[in-house]
Motif scaffolding. Structure first.
Motif, short mmCIF file in Angstrom:
data_model
loop_
_atom_site.label_atom_id
_atom_site.label_comp_id
_atom_site.label_asym_id
_atom_site.label_seq_id
_atom_site.Cartn_x
_atom_site.Cartn_y
_atom_site.Cartn_z
N GLN A 133 -63.83 119.78 -27.05
CA GLN A 133 -63.99 119.66 -28.49
C GLN A 133 -63.35 118.36 -28.98
O GLN A 133 -62.21 118.05 -28.65
N VAL A 134 -64.11 117.62 -29.77
CA VAL A 134 -63.59 116.43 -30.44
C VAL A 134 -63.69 116.68 -31.94
O VAL A 134 -64.78 116.99 -32.44
N THR A 135 -62.57 116.56 -32.62
CA THR A 135 -62.54 116.79 -34.06
C THR A 135 -62.07 115.52 -34.77
O THR A 135 -61.00 114.99 -34.45
N VAL A 136 -62.88 115.05 -35.70
CA VAL A 136 -62.55 113.86 -36.47
C VAL A 136 -62.23 114.28 -37.90
O VAL A 136 -63.04 114.97 -38.54
N SER A 137 -61.07 113.89 -38.38
CA SER A 137 -60.65 114.27 -39.73
C SER A 137 -60.62 113.05 -40.65
O SER A 137 -60.52 111.91 -40.20
N SER A 138 -60.67 113.32 -41.91
CA SER A 138 -60.64 112.23 -42.90
C SER A 138 -59.22 111.81 -43.23
O SER A 138 -58.26 112.47 -42.86
N LYS A 162 -62.50 107.11 -8.53
CA LYS A 162 -61.99 108.38 -9.06
C LYS A 162 -63.10 109.40 -9.24
O LYS A 162 -62.83 110.53 -9.65
N ASN A 163 -64.35 109.00 -8.96
CA ASN A 163 -65.51 109.88 -9.16
C ASN A 163 -65.50 110.47 -10.57
O ASN A 163 -65.68 111.68 -10.76
N THR A 164 -65.31 109.61 -11.53
CA THR A 164 -65.16 110.05 -12.92
C THR A 164 -66.02 109.21 -13.84
O THR A 164 -66.12 107.98 -13.66
N VAL A 165 -66.63 109.86 -14.80
CA VAL A 165 -67.40 109.20 -15.84
C VAL A 165 -66.58 109.28 -17.13
O VAL A 165 -65.96 110.31 -17.41
N TYR A 166 -66.61 108.20 -17.90
CA TYR A 166 -65.84 108.15 -19.15
C TYR A 166 -66.76 107.96 -20.34
O TYR A 166 -67.79 107.29 -20.26
N LEU A 167 -66.34 108.52 -21.45
CA LEU A 167 -66.99 108.26 -22.73
C LEU A 167 -65.93 107.66 -23.65
O LEU A 167 -64.99 108.35 -24.05
N GLN A 168 -66.07 106.37 -23.94
CA GLN A 168 -65.18 105.70 -24.86
C GLN A 168 -65.78 105.77 -26.25
O GLN A 168 -66.91 105.31 -26.46
N MET A 169 -65.06 106.35 -27.18
CA MET A 169 -65.56 106.54 -28.55
C MET A 169 -64.69 105.75 -29.51
O MET A 169 -63.49 106.02 -29.62
N ASN A 170 -65.29 104.79 -30.18
CA ASN A 170 -64.58 103.95 -31.15
C ASN A 170 -65.14 104.15 -32.54
O ASN A 170 -66.29 104.60 -32.69
N ASN A 171 -64.35 103.81 -33.53
CA ASN A 171 -64.78 103.91 -34.92
C ASN A 171 -65.40 105.28 -35.20
O ASN A 171 -66.51 105.40 -35.73
N LEU A 172 -64.66 106.30 -34.85
CA LEU A 172 -65.16 107.66 -34.98
C LEU A 172 -65.38 108.04 -36.43
O LEU A 172 -64.61 107.66 -37.32
N LYS A 173 -66.44 108.80 -36.64
CA LYS A 173 -66.81 109.26 -37.98
C LYS A 173 -66.72 110.78 -38.04
O LYS A 173 -66.73 111.45 -37.00
N LEU A 174 -66.68 111.29 -39.26
CA LEU A 174 -66.58 112.74 -39.43
C LEU A 174 -67.74 113.44 -38.71
O LEU A 174 -67.55 114.52 -38.12
N GLU A 175 -68.91 112.85 -38.75
CA GLU A 175 -70.09 113.48 -38.15
C GLU A 175 -70.08 113.44 -36.63
O GLU A 175 -70.95 114.00 -35.98
N ASP A 176 -69.08 112.79 -36.04
CA ASP A 176 -68.94 112.82 -34.59
C ASP A 176 -68.22 114.08 -34.11
O ASP A 176 -68.13 114.32 -32.90
N THR A 177 -67.70 114.86 -35.04
CA THR A 177 -67.07 116.12 -34.68
C THR A 177 -68.07 117.01 -33.96
O THR A 177 -69.13 117.32 -34.49
N ALA A 178 -67.73 117.40 -32.74
CA ALA A 178 -68.66 118.18 -31.92
C ALA A 178 -67.98 118.60 -30.63
O ALA A 178 -66.91 118.10 -30.28
N ALA A 179 -68.64 119.53 -29.94
CA ALA A 179 -68.28 119.81 -28.55
C ALA A 179 -69.06 118.84 -27.68
O ALA A 179 -70.27 118.71 -27.83
N TYR A 180 -68.34 118.15 -26.80
CA TYR A 180 -68.96 117.14 -25.95
C TYR A 180 -69.04 117.67 -24.51
O TYR A 180 -68.06 118.22 -23.99
N TYR A 181 -70.20 117.49 -23.92
CA TYR A 181 -70.45 118.01 -22.57
C TYR A 181 -70.92 116.87 -21.67
O TYR A 181 -71.78 116.09 -22.07
N CYS A 182 -70.39 116.80 -20.47
CA CYS A 182 -70.96 115.87 -19.50
C CYS A 182 -71.91 116.62 -18.59
O CYS A 182 -71.80 117.84 -18.40
N ARG A 183 -72.84 115.89 -18.06
CA ARG A 183 -73.91 116.48 -17.26
C ARG A 183 -74.26 115.52 -16.13
O ARG A 183 -74.26 114.30 -16.32
#
Length: 118
Positions: A113-118, A75-96
């Motif tokens: 944008q990834v937003t983690v809420s409490s 698929k010519n695709t890269v993945y980011l699997q994010m587990n056990n997300l924390k509030l401080e993981d809230t950010a704009a995520y960019y692939c390069r």
């Protein structure tokens, strides 16, 4: 021109999981080093994870054990699997993607944008 397209933003509660895809065009994700960066509110952009052409990976200390980078060559695709997300993981995520002809700056996606809420 290399194009990298990330999926739309994600909204998740703390402790939850998200998987973000980054689809490449005009260059192979298998043939070039790809990585994810993020920039949180009021913070500098930081490297999160990286995967080389050989498949070896590097993780930032803040996400080690929680995030995983992978790629689907078909698929010519890269993945980011994010587990056990924390509030401080809230950010704009960019692939390069770093290519032999553009080894310093690389090619960047538009960000998601990834937003983690409490």
């Amino acid at each position: 021109q290399v194009q990298l397209v990330e999926a739309g933003g994600g909204f998740v509660q703390a402790g939850g999981s998200l998987r973000r895809p980054c689809a490449g065009s005009r260059r192979s994700v298998r043939g070039n080093t790809c990585n994810w960066h993020r920039q949180g509110p009021g913070k500098q952009r930081e490297g999160v994870e990286s995967i080389s052409t050989s498949g070896s990976t590097k993780y930032g200390d803040s996400v080690k054990g929680r995030f995983t980078i992978s790629r689907d060559n078909a698929k010519n695709t890269v993945y980011l699997q994010m587990n056990n997300l924390k509030l401080e993981d809230t950010a704009a995520y960019y692939c390069r993607m770093v290519t032999p002809t553009n080894p310093i700056k690389g090619y960047w996606g538009q960000g998601t944008q990834v937003t983690v809420s409490s």
